[in-house]
Write a protein that holds these residues in place. Structure first.
Motif, PDB file in Angstrom:
ATOM      1  N   UNK A 195       1.389  -5.401  -5.852  1.00 42.45           N
ATOM      2  CA  UNK A 195       1.603  -6.726  -5.270  1.00 42.45           C
ATOM      3  C   UNK A 195       2.855  -6.737  -4.389  1.00 42.45           C
ATOM      4  N   UNK A 196       2.983  -7.771  -3.581  1.00 42.17           N
ATOM      5  CA  UNK A 196       4.188  -7.978  -2.760  1.00 42.17           C
ATOM      6  C   UNK A 196       5.416  -7.858  -3.665  1.00 42.17           C
ATOM      7  N   UNK A 197       6.451  -7.162  -3.220  1.00 44.75           N
ATOM      8  CA  UNK A 197       7.683  -7.152  -4.021  1.00 44.75           C
ATOM      9  C   UNK A 197       8.305  -8.552  -4.054  1.00 44.75           C
ATOM     10  N   UNK A 198       9.023  -8.831  -5.144  1.00 41.51           N
ATOM     11  CA  UNK A 198       9.702 -10.137  -5.263  1.00 41.51           C
ATOM     12  C   UNK A 198      10.908 -10.197  -4.335  1.00 41.51           C
ATOM     13  N   UNK A 199      11.219 -11.391  -3.860  1.00 42.71           N
ATOM     14  CA  UNK A 199      12.413 -11.552  -3.034  1.00 42.71           C
ATOM     15  C   UNK A 199      13.614 -11.936  -3.879  1.00 42.71           C
ATOM     16  N   UNK A 207       0.875  -1.171   0.000  1.00 42.44           N
ATOM     17  CA  UNK A 207       0.000   0.000   0.000  1.00 42.44           C
ATOM     18  C   UNK A 207       0.914   1.222   0.000  1.00 42.44           C
ATOM     19  N   UNK A 208       0.671   2.175  -0.893  1.00 40.28           N
ATOM     20  CA  UNK A 208       1.574   3.332  -0.912  1.00 40.28           C
ATOM     21  C   UNK A 208       0.852   4.629  -1.229  1.00 40.28           C
ATOM     22  N   UNK A 209       1.527   5.735  -0.881  1.00 38.91           N
ATOM     23  CA  UNK A 209       0.975   7.058  -1.124  1.00 38.91           C
ATOM     24  C   UNK A 209       1.390   7.505  -2.520  1.00 38.91           C
ATOM     25  N   UNK A 210       0.434   7.481  -3.429  1.00 43.06           N
ATOM     26  CA  UNK A 210       0.732   7.779  -4.827  1.00 43.06           C
ATOM     27  C   UNK A 210       1.247   9.208  -4.986  1.00 43.06           C
ATOM     28  N   UNK A 211       0.672  10.154  -4.229  1.00 45.06           N
ATOM     29  CA  UNK A 211       1.108  11.551  -4.360  1.00 45.06           C
ATOM     30  C   UNK A 211       2.582  11.713  -4.000  1.00 45.06           C
ATOM     31  N   UNK A 212       3.008  11.039  -2.909  1.00 46.78           N
ATOM     32  CA  UNK A 212       4.411  11.155  -2.496  1.00 46.78           C
ATOM     33  C   UNK A 212       5.333  10.462  -3.493  1.00 46.78           C
ATOM     34  N   UNK A 258       8.280  12.259  -6.270  1.00 51.19           N
ATOM     35  CA  UNK A 258       9.709  11.905  -6.385  1.00 51.19           C
ATOM     36  C   UNK A 258       9.978  11.035  -7.604  1.00 51.19           C
ATOM     37  N   UNK A 259       8.964  10.836  -8.422  1.00 51.03           N
ATOM     38  CA  UNK A 259       9.141  10.016  -9.620  1.00 51.03           C
ATOM     39  C   UNK A 259       9.399   8.547  -9.304  1.00 51.03           C
ATOM     40  N   UNK A 260       8.825   8.055  -8.191  1.00 54.19           N
ATOM     41  CA  UNK A 260       9.066   6.657  -7.820  1.00 54.19           C
ATOM     42  C   UNK A 260       7.933   5.763  -8.317  1.00 54.19           C
ATOM     43  N   UNK A 261       8.258   4.489  -8.471  1.00 56.30           N
ATOM     44  CA  UNK A 261       7.255   3.495  -8.854  1.00 56.30           C
ATOM     45  C   UNK A 261       7.113   2.507  -7.698  1.00 56.30           C
ATOM     46  N   UNK A 262       5.935   1.856  -7.553  1.00 54.09           N
ATOM     47  CA  UNK A 262       5.835   0.850  -6.492  1.00 54.09           C
ATOM     48  C   UNK A 262       6.894  -0.227  -6.716  1.00 54.09           C
ATOM     49  N   UNK A 263       7.412  -0.759  -5.613  1.00 53.50           N
ATOM     50  CA  UNK A 263       8.563  -1.661  -5.731  1.00 53.50           C
ATOM     51  C   UNK A 263       8.188  -3.000  -6.346  1.00 53.50           C
ATOM     52  N   UNK A 264       9.070  -3.507  -7.211  1.00 52.49           N
ATOM     53  CA  UNK A 264       8.867  -4.829  -7.767  1.00 52.49           C
ATOM     54  C   UNK A 264       9.714  -5.849  -7.000  1.00 52.49           C
ATOM     55  N   UNK A 265      10.747  -5.342  -6.292  1.00 49.73           N
ATOM     56  CA  UNK A 265      11.595  -6.249  -5.507  1.00 49.73           C
ATOM     57  C   UNK A 265      11.750  -5.691  -4.099  1.00 49.73           C
ATOM     58  N   UNK A 266      12.154  -6.557  -3.189  1.00 49.36           N
ATOM     59  CA  UNK A 266      12.361  -6.108  -1.811  1.00 49.36           C
ATOM     60  C   UNK A 266      13.444  -5.028  -1.753  1.00 49.36           C
ATOM     61  N   UNK A 267      14.447  -5.174  -2.637  1.00 50.91           N
ATOM     62  CA  UNK A 267      15.536  -4.189  -2.699  1.00 50.91           C
ATOM     63  C   UNK A 267      14.978  -2.803  -3.066  1.00 50.91           C
TER      64      UNK A 267
END
Lengths: 279, 464
Positions: free
Chosen positions: B320-324, B179-184, B188-197
């Motif tokens: 979705x859950x980031x990949x490990x 779950x993330x804050x889309x505005x924030x 910063x030009x970030x995308x939801x994480x695809x990996x835990x890193x």
């Protein structure tokens, strides 16, 4: 500034700190109970806010009203206290004053029952009540509460009875009073303070009990300690309502404390004349 | 103007009438609603719903809106079957204790209860609950074409099964998502994480405690369903295997790496208090705008979108859950299911099954969700078909961008029923692990020492 004044100011300041520390949880609960859910969560915490009685209205008259639960708690606590006192006063008197075989053992046995961890005996209790059909009944819960309130009350009262000088009882006998009459007319008035203290503690223990209540109660009998948890769901904690229920649950205890205050102070300082003893 | 001077008698009278209405009023209303309700969708099932009419069963549930909705519909069930259902609401921590006492003592107090999937191994090993396949296969009790077992989310069904047999029918469930804050993120030009890193680097980029915004939050408080709700997924994503060569192992190199990732993100980018937070606390903090992202149950969406207290409505999105490091996603999956108590006499068992079939049916799921008259939005319906219903999708998408896609994606593809080992000893193992994780998080012991200690404690449990 004189040294005396300085000392008074320092003592006052220290007392204020203690008072604040003591009052904080209660003041905080009362404040939260008057807030909306969004005010409760506000950061920095709001000290100035538009107070609302919504939380109280909801917990008292909403769909999940806790009024029946408060009633359950009152019946359980008063029932436990009355039965406990009726049994504990004569028992404590006997332990303090009478000579009989196995007295030491009886005294120890009463105390030993207090050493069992409640979690360890909950299943047998559940089974016994289940077999006699007393799960989710007032008599069932009061019976189980007696098992811990009675030993506690007896041990508390014994110390008060022991502090009454024998001379008083002997004087009564010389005047022709029976043992029962002496107990009722002479001894009990002397330990009034002790009885008040015991009543308050027995009532408090029954009022606040949760572990047995949650297992042995059900839909018919559900004390407020158990019902309170309905405001902590897996989805969210309804802080304002939880605070309102806590404040409501505190009220009877506060009232009892205020009413019994005079006796409690007397009871804590113990007895009219010192110098009794175990015979 | 005449003044109203209540006497003791009038007060008592009014009070009694008010109390009677407060207690009985809702019951009258519910009764009325039951008579009006259309029972035809149920009656199309080829079974006799009235076959054990007159029975009474007690069902233990937890205080939660999704059960409240079901309780509100109970008069419809009574009208359909003639079976009376008494509901008892018990707090989540105590419902496990109370139902285990009931099952152990075979008293049959609760015909069924909201059951934790991790308890089925224990229940099945002791034969405390019935395997449901007997009931599903009995043509007089179940119409398979009407009930459509396959429509129930497969991940929840597998979680409630032992050795291929189903022991509890899922009623409401959840899956873990980001779950993330889309505005924030957008700022910063970030995308939801695809990996835990990437999740860690996003958290680092957004962590500005001076502005009271922390980068991330995960459940920190110790407990089998608390920090042990999140850690097992991370462990599996790092390639961890609970049963190595048939022996439960919690202190391998994968476990060390997983715990190190968890401790690192919690220490660096989560509020200090999060070490003692469970998910309602995380959702509260997120709804107040102080957390940029969290990984937790999708059902928290209703809290962070509660107009009465949330400040972030309209700014929330999901992924979705980031990949490990192993390349896998492993979500934590959970559901409240209904088992049948084996201690019941046959007629009551049948009544219980009819209740379970009714509660888990697509019709009741819809009636307790988007078709429910009350304000509560149920986000844990058990049916794939309901999740595809445009009305339901519309309702769910109100929770924020990508909600349905992230949830369904996770439910269909990111699950691993063995994200926690399904052994009867799990409740005790979970508690041991929970303590170990917290001691590592608080820095009392090193990660390796915490895990080694947990392994030492768990070994005797597996033998006994």
């Amino acid at each position: 500034m004189t040294a005396k004044r300085l000392r008074i100011i320092t003592l006052l300041a220290i007392s204020m700190v203690f008072l604040l520390a003591w009052a904080f949880p209660i003041v905080w609960s009362v404040l939260n109970s008057l807030k909306t859910d969004s005010d409760v969560l506000a950061y920095p915490p709001k000290l100035v806010f538009a107070p609302t009685l919504d939380a109280y209205r909801d917990v008292l008259f909403g769909s999940g009203s806790i009024l029946p639960n408060l009633l359950s708690s009152v019946i359980i606590s008063v029932g436990t206290t009355v039965v406990t006192m009726l049994m504990a006063v004569p028992a404590a008197y006997a332990l303090a004053r009478l000579r009989f075989r196995g007295k030491k053992f009886a005294g120890f046995y009463v105390l030993a029952t207090q050493m069992l961890p409640p979690v360890g005996i909950i299943i047998p209790y559940f089974l016994v009540l289940r077999n006699i059909g007393w799960i989710d009944t007032y008599q069932g819960i009061i019976l189980i509460y007696l098992s811990f309130s009675l030993p506690f009350a007896i041990w508390l009262l014994v110390s008060y009875f022991e502090d009454i000088p024998f001379e008083m009882e002997e004087a009564a006998y010389l005047d022709g009073a029976s043992r029962l009459k002496t107990l009722w007319r002479i001894i009990i008035p002397q330990v009034r303070g002790g009885i008040a203290v015991t009543i308050v503690f027995v009532f408090l223990n029954a009022w606040n009990e949760f572990l047995f209540a949650v297992v042995l109660s059900g839909n018919t009998v559900r004390p407020v300690t158990v019902a309170m948890f309905n405001f902590v769901s897996v989805e969210q904690t309804l802080w304002a309502k939880l605070a309102a229920v806590s404040v409501l649950a505190m009220l009877p205890v506060v009232v009892l404390g205020v009413v019994a205050q005079k006796h409690i102070v007397k009871g804590l300082t113990v007895g009219a004349v010192k110098g009794g003893g175990r015979r | 103007m005449t003044s109203f001077k209540p006497t003791r008698r009038t007060l008592l009278k009014t009070g009694t009438a008010a109390a009677a209405f407060a207690t009985l009023g809702p019951a009258f209303l519910r009764q009325a609603a039951a008579q009006d309700a259309d029972l035809a969708p149920y009656k199309s099932a080829q079974i006799d719903w009235q076959q054990v009419s007159g029975e009474t069963i007690t069902v233990a549930v937890i205080p939660a809106s999704y059960f409240e909705n079901l309780i509100a519909l109970a008069p419809q069930f009574k009208a359909l079957t003639g079976i009376d259902v008494r509901f008892e609401k018990i707090p989540p921590a105590q419902i496990r204790q109370k139902s285990v006492i009931d099952l152990t003592s075979k008293t049959g107090t609760y015909a069924t209860h909201a059951a934790d999937p991790m308890y089925y191994a224990l229940y099945a090993a002791n034969k405390w609950v019935e395997p449901l396949d007997t009931y599903l296969a009995d043509k007089s009790l179940t119409d398979p074409a009407w009930f459509k077992l396959d429509d129930i989310i497969p991940a929840w069904r597998s979680a409630n099964g032992i050795d291929g047999k189903l022991y509890g029918m899922p009623y409401d469930g959840e899956v873990t998502i980001q779950v993330y804050r889309k505005d924030l993120y957008d700022a910063k030009g970030l995308k939801p994480a695809d990996t835990l890193e990437a999740y860690t680097s996003n958290a680092a980029a957004l962590n500005t405690p001076n502005d009271r915004v922390w980068g991330a939050a995960l459940r920190g408080v110790a407990g089998a369903g608390q920090n042990m709700y999140i850690y097992p997924s991370i462990f599996r994503e790092f390639g961890g295997d609970w049963m190595k060569g048939g022996k439960l192992t919690v202190n391998g190199p994968e476990a060390e790496a997983a715990l190190a990732w968890y401790v690192d993100i919690m220490k660096k980018y989560a509020p200090t208090a999060a070490a003692n937070w469970n998910w309602p606390d995380i959702a509260d903090a997120f709804s107040q705008g102080t957390v940029a992202s969290y990984i937790d149950a999708h059902s928290s969406a209703s809290v962070i979108n509660n107009p009465e207290k949330s400040k972030v409505i309209g700014k929330v999105a999901y992924a979705r859950w980031p990949k490990g490091p192993s390349g896998k996603r492993t979500t934590s999956i959970w559901n409240w299911g209904f088992p049948i108590n084996s201690a019941l006499p046959e007629k009551k068992r049948k009544a219980t099954w009819l209740f379970i079939q009714w509660a888990a049916s697509a019709e009741t799921q819809a009636r307790t969700a988007h078709k429910f008259a009350g304000p509560t939005k149920r986000s844990g319906v058990n049916r794939t078909s309901v999740w595809k219903d445009p009305d339901y999708i519309k309702l769910m998408n109100g929770f924020g961008e990508n909600f349905v896609e992230a949830t369904m994606g996770a439910l269909q593809d990111d699950t691993d029923v063995d994200w926690r080992p399904r052994v009867p000893q799990w409740p005790a193992i979970g508690d041991t692990m929970a303590t170990a994780i917290q001691s590592a998080l608080s820095g009392q012991v090193t990660i390796k020492a915490a895990l080694d200690d947990a392994q030492r404690r768990i070994e005797p449990m597996m033998r006994g």
